[in-house]
Enzyme design. Structure first.
Site, PDB file in Angstrom:
ATOM      1  N   SER A 155      -5.842   3.641   4.491  1.00 11.68           N
ATOM      2  CA  SER A 155      -5.268   2.776   3.461  1.00 11.68           C
ATOM      3  C   SER A 155      -6.358   2.098   2.636  1.00 11.68           C
ATOM      4  O   SER A 155      -6.258   0.918   2.285  1.00 11.68           O
ATOM      5  CB  SER A 155      -4.338   1.719   4.075  1.00 11.68           C
ATOM      6  OG  SER A 155      -3.475   1.186   3.087  1.00 11.68           O
ATOM      7  N   SER A 162       0.789  -1.238   0.000  1.00  8.42           N
ATOM      8  CA  SER A 162       0.000   0.000   0.000  1.00  8.42           C
ATOM      9  C   SER A 162       0.819   1.286   0.000  1.00  8.42           C
ATOM     10  O   SER A 162       0.229   2.369  -0.105  1.00  8.42           O
ATOM     11  CB  SER A 162      -0.953   0.019   1.197  1.00  8.42           C
ATOM     12  OG  SER A 162      -2.063  -0.812   0.955  1.00  8.42           O
ATOM     13  N   LYS A 201       0.071   3.710  -2.700  1.00 10.45           N
ATOM     14  CA  LYS A 201      -0.950   4.758  -2.623  1.00 10.45           C
ATOM     15  C   LYS A 201      -0.345   6.154  -2.531  1.00 10.45           C
ATOM     16  O   LYS A 201      -1.071   7.143  -2.705  1.00 10.45           O
ATOM     17  CB  LYS A 201      -1.894   4.489  -1.460  1.00 10.45           C
ATOM     18  CG  LYS A 201      -2.741   3.231  -1.615  1.00 10.45           C
ATOM     19  CD  LYS A 201      -3.772   3.131  -0.505  1.00 10.45           C
ATOM     20  CE  LYS A 201      -4.639   1.882  -0.649  1.00 10.45           C
ATOM     21  NZ  LYS A 201      -4.011   0.682  -0.071  1.00 10.45           N
ATOM     22  N   LYS A 234       3.418   6.629   4.814  1.00 14.03           N
ATOM     23  CA  LYS A 234       2.426   5.607   4.446  1.00 14.03           C
ATOM     24  C   LYS A 234       2.893   4.220   4.843  1.00 14.03           C
ATOM     25  O   LYS A 234       4.055   3.852   4.646  1.00 14.03           O
ATOM     26  CB  LYS A 234       2.186   5.639   2.929  1.00 14.03           C
ATOM     27  CG  LYS A 234       1.069   4.722   2.460  1.00 14.03           C
ATOM     28  CD  LYS A 234      -0.292   5.210   2.900  1.00 14.03           C
ATOM     29  CE  LYS A 234      -1.395   4.175   2.635  1.00 14.03           C
ATOM     30  NZ  LYS A 234      -1.360   3.056   3.597  1.00 14.03           N
TER      31      LYS A 234
END
Length: 333
Positions: free
Chosen positions: A171, A114, A117, A283
């Site tokens: 997320s 993720s 992202k 992140k």
């Protein structure tokens, strides 16, 4: 204020001065490990593999796992001891110059999960700024995705920036899919947009397939892969966007829905925001194939550092050690 690497931390046992001018280190993108390679090792690279992917050839100089380790036996050059991390791949980068202060397998390809992202969020925020932050009507196709979610349902209406908040804090794979489909009509077309920006940023060892970071292959059989170095480049670019930085540094955030009218508060998955002094993002990521992935950034006394780890079972501890080490290697000038 600009920052430079502190060569005083290196112990040099030699009849020559290695750093006649400390600023020679700081052409954009230079790394301490590159200097060590040229002065000491000067060897050709072998092969590195991750998740079954052959990623390195003899075209790239051998990358040292830790520029803080001492030189090879017989060398007159010794480097300061770097942090010990369990991640398979990692990097610390100083943002203002792009200087790499630490690296471990930083050009080896891994599944990024993720932290993908970051790219999706950056592209969506840029579009939101250009288009006046339009409302996105959520469809069943947008929410038909597995994994982490911000709780979108078909029939919802939410701003593009609201979707980005859902990506960066919760997320949400649904938020990433929704933004991609809204902007380009298909996940494949949005992946092309992602890869175009990656190329522009110099992310030479990255290939995006999904907006969420779920593992996948494109029509040509190419997988969804990136490297610690490339993700540091991406984070460096993303943090220049003030809207991105505000969102990724928020411990929690209330997001407004236009339909149905409601406010939902999301908590940021990034524990370093509370655990590490000066943390400003960025992140988290996890899939079974990728393991734990993390991009963090922290600011102290005006110096901004980025740390990235891939497949890191103890990522919180790794990042604290990496950032602590990085801040010992910079000083204002």
């Amino acid at each position: 204020m600009k920052y430079k690497w502190k060569p005083v931390t290196a112990v040099i046992l030699s009849s020559f001065i290695l750093f006649s001018s400390p600023m020679n280190v700081f052409a954009s993108g230079n790394t301490i490990s590159t200097i060590e390679d040229e002065m000491v090792h000067n060897t050709e690279g072998g092969e590195e593999t991750a998740a079954g992917q052959e990623t390195e050839t003899g075209e790239r100089e051998a990358e040292q796992e830790n520029p803080g380790d001492s030189g090879e036996a017989g060398s007159d050059i010794f480097w300061p001891s770097g942090p010990s991390v369990v991640a398979e791949s990692g990097i610390v980068m100083e943002v203002s110059t792009g200087t790499v202060l630490y690296s471990k397998n930083m050009h080896a390809q891994y599944y990024p999960a993720s932290i993908t992202k970051i790219m999706t969020a950056l592209l969506a925020l840029e579009a939101a700024q250009e288009r006046g932050d339009p409302l996105v009507d959520i469809t069943q196709e947008m929410v038909a995705v597995e994994g982490s979610s911000m709780g979108l349902q078909a029939g919802d209406s939410i701003s593009l920036t609201g979707l980005v908040a859902g990506m960066l804090l919760a997320s949400g794979n649904d938020a990433a899919n929704a933004a991609a489909l809204y902007l380009d009509g298909s996940l494949e077309s949005f992946a092309a947009r992602m890869n175009q920006r990656a190329a522009a940023l110099g992310m030479e060892d990255t290939h995006f397939v999904t907006p969420s970071g779920l593992d996948g292959e494109d029509a040509q059989g190419l997988g969804h892969l990136s490297t610690a170095y490339d993700m540091a480049l991406l984070a460096r670019a993303a943090l220049e966007d003030q809207a991105f930085r505000q969102l990724c540094s928020s411990p929690s955030l209330a997001v407004e829905f236009a339909e149905p009218v409601k406010r939902v508060t999301y908590t940021n998955h990034n524990k370093l925001l509370a655990q590490y002094q000066g943390c400003v993002g960025v992140k988290t990521g996890f899939t079974k194939e990728a393991g734990r992935c993390l991009v963090s950034a922290a600011e102290r006394d005006g110096a901004l550092l980025i740390a990235v780890t891939l497949n890191a079972p103890n990522d919180w501890e790794d990042h604290a050690a990496l950032l602590d080490y990085g801040f010992t290697q910079v000083e204002p000038y």
